[in-house]
Design a protein around this motif. Structure first.
Motif: not given
Length: 388
Positions: A342-350
């Motif tokens: 989830g943290e990885v995905i947030e970083s990708m989206i942001d």
């Protein structure tokens, strides 16, 4: 074909992936298009004719901050229509660039801020041919550009997830059936609607679009199952894609680090030879200090091709290769092995990035989680093995 997976794969997450994929089978791609319009209200398809020069393609990719563009020809029987023949990405351009004859004989393994006059003159003379190359020559440089898929907006999102999880495809053309009907009705010229020009209702969906849908719409999919997958550690997610390596013509190395004391051209060649789309630039202690990807070829213009011979970090910092809001070379996004998906995905989206580097002991590079890896987490192991 049978295969054994590391025991690190979480059984609960695999079961959750089965739940999510089954749910997505009932979510048509139309829903993804509707969701995309909430954060990108106007999203016209940018495409290029097969006669477009490579120089113009590079400018198009840079001006629109995109990584790929569909290529079309004009059907003889329909002068106003488009027949899409492939999708050219920055990786196709990388494959075309790294072994150009103009670089023959140059010592590219070590950087050189200045080259001898004869070599400089040769590059200046031959670069015109490079930039004037019609883009149709590049179609087929990679499997994605020669074998692109077209789906319909009524097809399930699960089809996209499974296709993107193979690692072979990173984007897909989609016929927007609602737009097709609307266009036909608007073109009504009498007793019945006139069919709109071929290709006029086609859009392109990327891995980014799918991942953002999974993240934003998890409550309408199955929040419990999605959150279970989000709780996977980075090291576990990375293992999911490794099961595909036996079916790829690669050496199985997912991270190929490049020392900081090489030229950009040498780094791009290493990237191509190892069939990866990005490489970490590391210091003598194997600590990541920068990120080089195929996208950094965007913005190369006539008169600037010799910049490929610069030290790789200097090449990244020249400023012409990166978007105004893009992370600088040393503004990396990395996580520890224990970081959750989830943290990885947030970083990708942001940040709009396509991979997050994984670090281990003393911040040394230990792996990478790509968008393909993320989507692999949403495909059950049993179904992935069936696809193999």
């Amino acid at each position: 074909m049978t295969a054994s997976l590391p025991t690190v794969i979480d059984t609960a997450a695999d079961q959750a992936a089965a739940v999510v994929l089954k749910k997505l089978h009932h979510h048509p791609i139309k829903k993804l298009l509707e969701h995309r319009r909430t954060y990108r209200p106007y999203h016209p398809l940018i495409s290029i004719h097969e006669s477009t020069t490579l120089g113009d393609v590079l400018r198009t990719l840079s001006d629109h901050a995109i990584l790929a563009v569909p290529v079309y020809s004009i059907p003889e029987e329909e002068p106003t229509g488009k027949q899409f023949t492939g999708i050219i990405s920055v990786y196709d351009i990388l494959a075309w660039t790294v072994f150009q004859k103009m670089f023959d004989g140059l010592h590219v393994s070590k950087p050189s801020a200045s080259i001898d006059l004869a070599s400089f003159q040769r590059i200046q003379k031959e670069q015109a041919h490079y930039f004037d190359t019609p883009v149709k020559v590049l179609v087929g440089m990679t499997s994605e550009s020669v074998d692109s898929w077209t789906l319909h907006s009524s097809d399930p999102i699960s089809s996209l997830v499974q296709m993107f999880a193979t690692g072979r495809y990173h984007r897909c053309l989609v016929i927007d059936e609602d737009a097709l009907v609307a266009s036909a009705l608007l073109d009504d010229d009498g007793p019945g609607p006139t069919a709109p020009p071929t290709g006029s209702s086609i859009t392109m969906i990327t891995q980014t679009d799918v991942i953002r849908y999974l993240y934003d719409m998890r409550s309408s999919i199955d929040v419990s199952a999605v959150e279970t997958i989000f709780s996977l550690h980075a090291s576990q997610v990375e293992e999911l894609q490794k099961r595909q390596e036996d079916n790829k013509k690669s050496n199985g190395r997912r991270v190929v680090a490049v020392p900081q004391n090489v030229s950009a051209l040498a780094a791009f060649r290493i990237m191509y030879e190892n069939m990866v789309r990005a490489v970490p630039i590391v210091d003598p202690h194997n600590r990541i200090i920068a990120n080089l990807s195929a996208s950094d070829l965007r913005g190369i213009t006539p008169g600037k091709l010799d910049q490929l011979l610069l030290p790789v970090f200097e090449f990244l910092e020249t400023g012409i290769h990166r978007e105004p809001n893009q992370l600088k070379a040393d503004q990396l996004r990395d996580v520890n092995k224990s970081a959750q998906l989830g943290e990885v995905i947030e970083s990708m989206i942001d940040t709009g990035i396509h991979r997050v580097w994984v670090t281990g002991y003393r911040d040394k590079i230990a792996g990478v989680v790509t968008m393909t890896d993320v989507l692999c987490a949403f495909v059950p192991v049993s179904q992935a093995l069936e696809e193999e």
